[in-house]
Design a protein around this motif. Structure first.
Motif, mmCIF file in Angstrom:
data_model
loop_
_atom_site.group_PDB
_atom_site.id
_atom_site.type_symbol
_atom_site.label_atom_id
_atom_site.label_comp_id
_atom_site.label_asym_id
_atom_site.label_seq_id
_atom_site.Cartn_x
_atom_site.Cartn_y
_atom_site.Cartn_z
ATOM 1 N N THR A 150 0.872 -1.297 0.061
ATOM 2 C CA THR A 150 -0.193 -0.116 -0.160
ATOM 3 C C THR A 150 0.713 1.258 -0.091
ATOM 4 O O THR A 150 1.933 1.192 0.447
ATOM 5 C CB THR A 150 -0.913 0.089 1.203
ATOM 6 O OG1 THR A 150 -0.260 0.191 2.529
ATOM 7 C CG2 THR A 150 -1.856 -1.048 1.216
ATOM 8 N N PHE A 151 0.338 2.305 -0.676
ATOM 9 C CA PHE A 151 1.149 3.528 -0.667
ATOM 10 C C PHE A 151 0.100 4.705 -0.265
ATOM 11 O O PHE A 151 -0.965 4.848 -1.005
ATOM 12 C CB PHE A 151 1.770 3.770 -2.052
ATOM 13 C CG PHE A 151 2.397 5.026 -2.166
ATOM 14 C CD1 PHE A 151 3.596 5.353 -1.302
ATOM 15 C CD2 PHE A 151 1.895 6.004 -3.157
ATOM 16 C CE1 PHE A 151 3.909 6.595 -1.681
ATOM 17 C CE2 PHE A 151 2.654 7.096 -3.409
ATOM 18 C CZ PHE A 151 3.946 7.450 -2.757
ATOM 19 N N ARG A 152 0.333 5.403 0.799
ATOM 20 C CA ARG A 152 -0.589 6.415 0.986
ATOM 21 C C ARG A 152 -1.980 5.820 1.451
ATOM 22 O O ARG A 152 -3.071 6.292 0.928
ATOM 23 C CB ARG A 152 -0.797 7.658 0.157
ATOM 24 C CG ARG A 152 0.733 8.374 -0.501
ATOM 25 C CD ARG A 152 0.624 9.252 -1.091
ATOM 26 N NE ARG A 152 -0.058 8.952 -2.278
ATOM 27 C CZ ARG A 152 -0.043 10.001 -3.649
ATOM 28 N NH1 ARG A 152 0.255 11.084 -3.436
ATOM 29 N NH2 ARG A 152 -0.416 9.528 -4.639
ATOM 30 N N LEU A 156 -1.519 -1.003 -3.979
ATOM 31 C CA LEU A 156 -0.847 -0.930 -5.319
ATOM 32 C C LEU A 156 -0.806 -2.228 -5.779
ATOM 33 O O LEU A 156 -0.156 -3.154 -5.369
ATOM 34 C CB LEU A 156 0.786 -0.254 -5.013
ATOM 35 C CG LEU A 156 0.893 1.008 -4.308
ATOM 36 C CD1 LEU A 156 2.343 1.184 -4.249
ATOM 37 C CD2 LEU A 156 0.275 1.982 -5.415
ATOM 38 N N SER A 161 -0.167 -0.208 -11.236
ATOM 39 C CA SER A 161 0.173 1.027 -10.522
ATOM 40 C C SER A 161 1.298 1.853 -11.105
ATOM 41 O O SER A 161 1.263 3.116 -11.018
ATOM 42 C CB SER A 161 0.187 0.987 -9.151
ATOM 43 O OG SER A 161 -1.165 0.518 -8.484
ATOM 44 N N GLU A 178 7.571 11.668 -5.000
ATOM 45 C CA GLU A 178 6.604 10.808 -4.311
ATOM 46 C C GLU A 178 6.313 9.463 -5.258
ATOM 47 O O GLU A 178 6.349 8.217 -4.772
ATOM 48 C CB GLU A 178 5.190 11.586 -4.455
ATOM 49 C CG GLU A 178 4.914 12.340 -3.305
ATOM 50 C CD GLU A 178 4.913 11.544 -1.710
ATOM 51 O OE1 GLU A 178 3.669 11.174 -1.692
ATOM 52 O OE2 GLU A 178 5.915 11.531 -1.129
ATOM 53 N N ARG A 181 9.238 7.166 -4.094
ATOM 54 C CA ARG A 181 8.839 6.653 -2.716
ATOM 55 C C ARG A 181 7.761 5.356 -2.943
ATOM 56 O O ARG A 181 7.704 4.703 -1.937
ATOM 57 C CB ARG A 181 8.342 7.717 -1.755
ATOM 58 C CG ARG A 181 8.298 7.330 -0.269
ATOM 59 C CD ARG A 181 8.035 8.667 0.673
ATOM 60 N NE ARG A 181 6.545 9.245 0.315
ATOM 61 C CZ ARG A 181 5.578 8.975 0.936
ATOM 62 N NH1 ARG A 181 5.675 7.687 1.801
ATOM 63 N NH2 ARG A 181 4.519 9.176 1.139
ATOM 64 N N SER A 182 7.160 5.374 -3.676
ATOM 65 C CA SER A 182 6.018 4.197 -4.050
ATOM 66 C C SER A 182 6.901 2.845 -4.216
ATOM 67 O O SER A 182 6.074 1.878 -4.032
ATOM 68 C CB SER A 182 5.118 4.607 -4.834
ATOM 69 O OG SER A 182 5.482 4.660 -6.170
ATOM 70 N N GLU A 183 8.053 2.983 -4.669
ATOM 71 C CA GLU A 183 8.680 1.776 -5.219
ATOM 72 C C GLU A 183 8.571 0.611 -4.087
ATOM 73 O O GLU A 183 8.243 -0.748 -4.667
ATOM 74 C CB GLU A 183 10.199 1.994 -5.646
ATOM 75 C CG GLU A 183 10.133 2.982 -6.976
ATOM 76 C CD GLU A 183 11.448 3.231 -7.430
ATOM 77 O OE1 GLU A 183 12.583 2.781 -6.813
ATOM 78 O OE2 GLU A 183 11.961 4.195 -7.964
ATOM 79 N N SER A 185 6.718 0.474 -1.454
ATOM 80 C CA SER A 185 5.546 -0.027 -1.127
ATOM 81 C C SER A 185 4.976 -1.029 -2.332
ATOM 82 O O SER A 185 4.337 -2.035 -1.661
ATOM 83 C CB SER A 185 4.665 1.067 -1.131
ATOM 84 O OG SER A 185 5.391 2.059 -0.295
ATOM 85 N N MET A 186 5.281 -0.658 -3.422
ATOM 86 C CA MET A 186 4.736 -1.804 -4.464
ATOM 87 C C MET A 186 5.346 -3.116 -4.314
ATOM 88 O O MET A 186 4.584 -4.138 -4.332
ATOM 89 C CB MET A 186 4.923 -1.236 -5.769
ATOM 90 C CG MET A 186 4.312 -1.901 -7.115
ATOM 91 S SD MET A 186 4.586 -1.040 -8.508
ATOM 92 C CE MET A 186 3.666 0.306 -8.221
ATOM 93 N N ARG A 188 6.375 -5.370 -2.252
ATOM 94 C CA ARG A 188 6.431 -5.635 -0.760
ATOM 95 C C ARG A 188 7.078 -6.966 -0.507
ATOM 96 O O ARG A 188 7.645 -7.057 0.805
ATOM 97 C CB ARG A 188 5.053 -5.662 -0.358
ATOM 98 C CG ARG A 188 4.798 -5.801 1.139
ATOM 99 C CD ARG A 188 3.337 -6.083 1.544
ATOM 100 N NE ARG A 188 3.097 -6.484 2.903
ATOM 101 C CZ ARG A 188 2.048 -6.991 3.236
ATOM 102 N NH1 ARG A 188 1.088 -7.222 2.553
ATOM 103 N NH2 ARG A 188 1.994 -7.324 4.531
#
Length: 572
Positions: A150-152, A156, A161, A178, A181-183, A185-186, A188
């Motif tokens: 998950t991101f924010r 994802l 995504s 941003e 930063r999601s990398e 999180s995707m 996991r």
């Protein structure tokens, strides 16, 4: 008991048998060579450079434990591994090479059966193509999808995504910081993409084809139940050798038609078309791209998964998994199609239950009423093209608009975001030179980005046409696999910017609205021809010289069919 294939290496008293035994006496006991215990290879695509498959060494240890428990000899066999996320220009360039190398190693070595360990997009197809061409007992262990990140606060989807977030960056609604930063999180956990991309699709379809232990496909990679099922698969592999249950006994036309039904119900990847056609071609099974439309186009979409829906693969597993989906379309499946256990797939569906009707829908209330692959024909695609309606915008499935043509991927990158580009939301973006011969390797570039100025205006989908492929994690109104490809003399090479393109999915048509005589008289665009691949040596040259069209599976002509398992001559 039928003589073991491995006995042809170990069973004599001559010099060659001595050599074969002596070099394997590094921990193997005497009874490993007496012809009673089957030698089972684990064709392992684990590689640090194939991140989706990196955990398969652990999975192989569980397989080996099962083989040993059942009295077999487990042998690790590292094989060519293709990581979709890293290799350039495209993993598809080497699918046939990997299949050829694996086939030759299965044939050349003293093994009685094989467990095929794959995950990332091209690895399971290559393994199945190889096993079909050798035809010794073989069973697949899919590596499984990663867990949801998950991101924010938002889940994802791996792949899907990426396409969404990267377009938001280009539209100016998401910062580059941003985005980066999601990398983590995707991605996991271990495992392949958790959307209904090609990896998830082919793992599930391997089971529908009958080539896995029933119930394993879709098990998340970090789930302990994957190791449990891998152990049981090792036990099964020994049983399969004893029964001489081979791919040719399991992979029949009926099993492929079942796979087409399942492909539609799960909202699977368009890449399954070229992979299933190639696998069938190794067995001489009559299967055409039209079968995908005829059998699958009217099947409802039952699985609400990205990119066509909302959820992800561990949600599907939690909701009841593949068997729960298949139970919903059981009347559309051939009940006689066998699995590697020797029993029909239909035998395993009776106890399946759906635990979440948001994820797995009923036939009465599907996500979409018709979701299978549509095959289009017309003067722009005489040999056919495919589209995935489940991933498209419904309002664009019937569309007429002017072409904006790009002669190569480099041309697209150079001009797409030019503020002066003459393009509107009604335009049809055409990218050519991306087929098997032209690129080479038929890359996943067909879901081209949209022009920046249209993104900034709020446009999020357009009709796009290409002779390449798109990722199974991708979405949009994208016409793919246009055949003949531009580099093979297809009419796509003759289209000009401003030509009116007519897409009518309901009528299965794809045309350029000019007289046939004018189209025939045109020459291929010189800039497009200049950009086609022209390799001088190595696998790329062999591939370009021998690869067939997407409409038949994009296999190399000298690899279609099989050679069996016999080796005619000794090594010393």
């Amino acid at each position: 008991m039928t003589e073991r294939r491995s006995a042809g290496w170990y069973g004599g008293d001559d010099r060659n048998s001595y050599i074969h035994r002596a070099w394997m006496r590094r921990g193997l006991p005497d009874d490993a060579f007496d012809g009673r215990r089957p030698h089972i290879a684990m064709a392992n695509t684990a590689s640090d450079l194939t991140p989706c498959n990196a955990h398969l060494n652990e999975v192989s240890r569980s397989v080996a434990d099962g083989i040993h428990q059942a009295g077999g000899i487990a042998l690790n066999l590292p094989v060519v591994s293709l990581g979709e996320t890293l290799v350039k220009p495209t993993a598809m360039l080497w699918r046939n090479m990997a299949a050829m190398a694996i086939e030759e190693m299965l044939r050349a070595n003293p093994i009685d059966g094989v467990v095929l360990l794959g995950g990332c997009d091209k690895t399971i197809p290559a393994l199945l193509m190889a096993a079909a061409s050798v035809d010794i007992p073989a069973v697949v262990v899919p590596g499984g999808p990663m867990l949801t990140g998950t991101f924010r606060g938002v889940p994802l989807g791996c792949g899907t995504s990426v396409w969404q977030l990267s377009e938001e960056v280009r539209a100016g609604t998401l910062s580059a910081a941003e985005f980066r930063r999601s990398e983590s999180s995707m991605i996991r956990s271990r495992g392949h993409c958790n959307t209904m991309g090609t990896a998830s699709t082919m793992g599930l379809l391997a089971e529908v084809l009958g080539m896995t232990r029933p119930g394993i496909a879709g098990t998340p990679a970090p789930d302990s139940r994957l190791l449990e099922a891998a152990h049981a698969t090792g036990v099964l592999a020994v049983e399969m050798v004893d029964a001489q249950r081979k791919p040719s006994d399991v992979l029949t036309r009926a099993s492929f038609l079942n796979a087409i039904v399942a492909l539609a119900a799960i909202g699977g990847s368009t890449n399954a078309v070229v992979h299933l056609l190639a696998i069938a071609g190794r067995l001489g099974i009559e299967l055409t791209q039209d079968d995908f439309d005829r059998v699958g186009s009217g099947v409802p979409l039952l699985v609400d998964l990205q990119p066509a829906g909302r959820f992800l693969m561990d949600d599907l597993y939690r909701a009841g998994g593949l068997h729960a989906v298949l139970k919903e379309v059981r009347d559309l499946l051939d009940p006689a199609a066998l699995t590697v256990t020797g029993r029909p797939l239909a035998d395993y569906l009776g106890e399946a239950q759906v635990y979440d009707r948001e994820v797995i829908r009923t036939r009465a209330e599907p996500l979409q009423p018709e979701a299978g692959i549509a095959v289009l024909y017309g003067n722009l695609a005489p040999g056919g093209a495919v589209i995935k309606p489940a991933a498209a915008s419904p309002e664009l499935l019937s569309h007429r608009g002017p072409a904006v043509v790009f002669d190569s991927i480099e041309d697209l990158h150079a001009r797409l975001d030019d503020p002066g580009l003459d393009v509107t939301a009604d335009s049809v973006l055409i990218l050519r030179g991306c087929g098997p011969k032209g690129y080479p390797g038929m890359p996943e570039v067909s879901n081209t980005p949209l022009p920046r100025k249209l993104l900034e205006a709020g446009v999020r989908d357009m009709v796009r046409i290409c002779d390449g492929r798109m990722s199974g994690t991708a979405y949009g109104t994208v016409v793919l696999h246009v055949t003949p490809e531009a580099a093979a003399g297809g009419p796509l090479a003759k289209v000009r910017t401003g030509d009116i393109i007519v897409l009518d999915v309901a009528k299965r048509r794809l045309d350029v609205d000019i007289p046939d005589e004018e189209l025939a008289a045109r020459e291929a665009a010189p800039e497009a021809v200049k950009a086609y691949a022209a390799p001088k040596r190595g696998w790329e040259k062999l591939y370009v010289d021998t690869v067939g069209p997407a409409s038949t599976g994009a296999d190399c002509d000298f690899l279609v069919g099989s050679s069996g398992s016999q080796v005619s001559r000794e090594s010393h």
